[in-house]
Enzyme design. Structure first.
Site, PDB file in Angstrom:
ATOM      1  N   GLY A   1       2.343   5.300   3.470  1.00  8.68           N
ATOM      2  CA  GLY A   1       2.580   6.736   3.470  1.00  8.68           C
ATOM      3  C   GLY A   1       2.727   7.248   4.895  1.00  8.68           C
ATOM      4  N   CYS A   2       3.294   8.448   5.020  1.00  7.21           N
ATOM      5  CA  CYS A   2       3.542   9.005   6.361  1.00  7.21           C
ATOM      6  C   CYS A   2       2.235   9.371   7.048  1.00  7.21           C
ATOM      7  CB  CYS A   2       4.488  10.191   6.267  1.00  7.21           C
ATOM      8  SG  CYS A   2       4.056  11.385   4.989  1.00  7.21           S
TER       9      CYS A   2
END
Ligand SMILES: NC(=O)c1ccc[n+]([C@@H]2O[C@H](COP(=O)([O-])OP(=O)(O)OC[C@H]3O[C@@H](n4cnc5c(N)ncnc54)[C@H](OP(=O)(O)O)[C@@H]3O)[C@@H](O)[C@H]2O)c1
Length: 344
Positions: A152-153
């Site tokens: 995920g970012c």
């Protein structure tokens, strides 16, 4: 021979960024692009995404695994979570490689997946097989693998900021504070009143406080590094800008340490990682330095008296936080130079 790649979810923010990067990649050819089931008919990708007009002459079609398989060697899934899981397994079982940018193969514990993504996991055996694609930490494991779970970012920014301290067992493991501010593309293209321009312009707001689905992912990976359970207090904010994540981490230290020692530790830890740049003392990462690049910039200072490290990282959520890191993983999967298509 060029590797043939397909991008599923090509019309989303991450899909478009993948196309942009892969068009300049010397070892690949984009051979399939798909959008959701809502696509009424096939359309040239340059019509759906005008930035690509005249640069990629492919028609975008509704996702159909059987149609994609003969066209590709590797598939990027830039699809919503829960949509990816069955598609990823069908493609891997047909002998193709998959880089999944959704959350579907990141959490090793299927009960955590069900809790945070509100759906059962249909392929728990693949959770163990998938390699977590935070490239800097897992280069060696990624080469030759069939399924990469691209991080995920928010986890990318937070884990890179904290990895050296946990890896060397220097950080305390309870209530690590992570405060992260993201641009609006982090939420994807689907419109919502929360993301409506007047709601974010000139504004800064927290959301999903103590309830964001990236918390267990960050905890899983930091615990793996520390070899003991780590828990975090994670607060995300929405910035009035399109891209970039600035993350500030506050973590206790087991022993007294000075800032110059911490910087030296980070420089050593990331010495072979071309996309991590460590700031000198007193200098701090900014979104403007990393946006539209695959870099993660990190600055660190130590409050020696209180034995606390303050670490700040900056990434572009769509590049190092998604498409750029996915291409880094593509390169590692094939044993190519990690920088291919990303840095001259
Ligand atoms: N945005 C970020 O910064 C970021 C960072 C890291 C990871 N991710 C993850 O990457 C994935 C893509 O994110 P995004 O921001 O690009 O999302 P997005 O802008 O909403 O794009 C989603 C894409 O998936 C397609 N799609 C949606 N539902 C589908 C379905 N049921 N079947 C087939 N295709 C479907 C959409 O097609 P249509 O255009 O036709 O609807 C679109 O191409 C997500 O899992 C997200 O969590 C995003």
């Amino acid at each position: 021979m060029l590797v043939r790649v397909g991008i599923l979810g090509a019309t989303g923010y991450v899909g478009e960024e993948l196309i942009e990067i892969l068009l300049a990649h010397p070892q690949v050819k984009i051979t399939a692009v798909t959008a959701s089931a809502n696509l009424e008919k096939e359309e040239p990708i340059g019509k759906l995404l005008p930035r690509l007009a005249g640069r990629l002459s492919l028609d975008c079609f509704t996702l159909d695994v059987e149609r994609i398989l003969p066209l590709v060697d590797v598939v990027f899934l830039a699809l919503p979570h829960t949509v990816s899981q069955d598609i990823a397994v069908a493609i891997v079982e047909a002998g193709k490689k998959v880089i999944d940018l959704s959350a579907d193969f990141r959490l090793k514990d299927p009960s955590l997946y069900e809790k945070w993504y509100h759906a059962p996991h249909n392929h728990p055996d693949y959770l163990e097989k998938a390699v977590y694609g935070l490239t800097e930490l897992n280069h060696a494991k990624i080469e030759g693998v069939e399924l990469v779970a691209n991080p995920g970012c928010y986890p990318t920014g937070a884990i890179l900021a904290l990895a050296p301290l946990f890896n060397k067992k220097l950080a305390t493991t309870h209530s690590v504070i992570i405060d992260a501010k993201s641009g609006a593309t982090g939420a994807g293209k689907k419109p919502s009143s929360f993301l409506h321009f007047p709601e974010i312009h000139g504004n800064l707001k927290a959301y999903k406080v103590n309830a964001h689905q990236h918390s267990p992912e960050i905890e899983q990976e930091l615990s793996e590094l520390a070899q003991e359970e780590v828990d975090v207090i994670f607060t995300p904010y929405l910035l009035p800008t399109d891209r970039g994540i600035l993350t500030t981490c506050y973590v206790g230290l087991k022993e007294r340490m000075e800032t110059n020692e911490a910087i030296a530790l980070y420089q050593l830890f990331y010495q072979n990682d071309p996309f991590v740049r460590i700031h000198p003392a007193g200098s701090w990462p900014e979104l403007a330095h990393v946006v539209r690049t695959n870099f993660c910039d990190i600055g660190i200072t130590i409050d020696a008296e209180r034995k606390v490290a303050i670490v700040i990282s900056a990434i572009d959520n769509l590049v190092k936080g998604a498409a750029g890191q996915a291409v880094q993983n593509l390169n590692c999967m094939h044993g190519w130079d990690e920088k291919l298509g990303l840095l001259p």
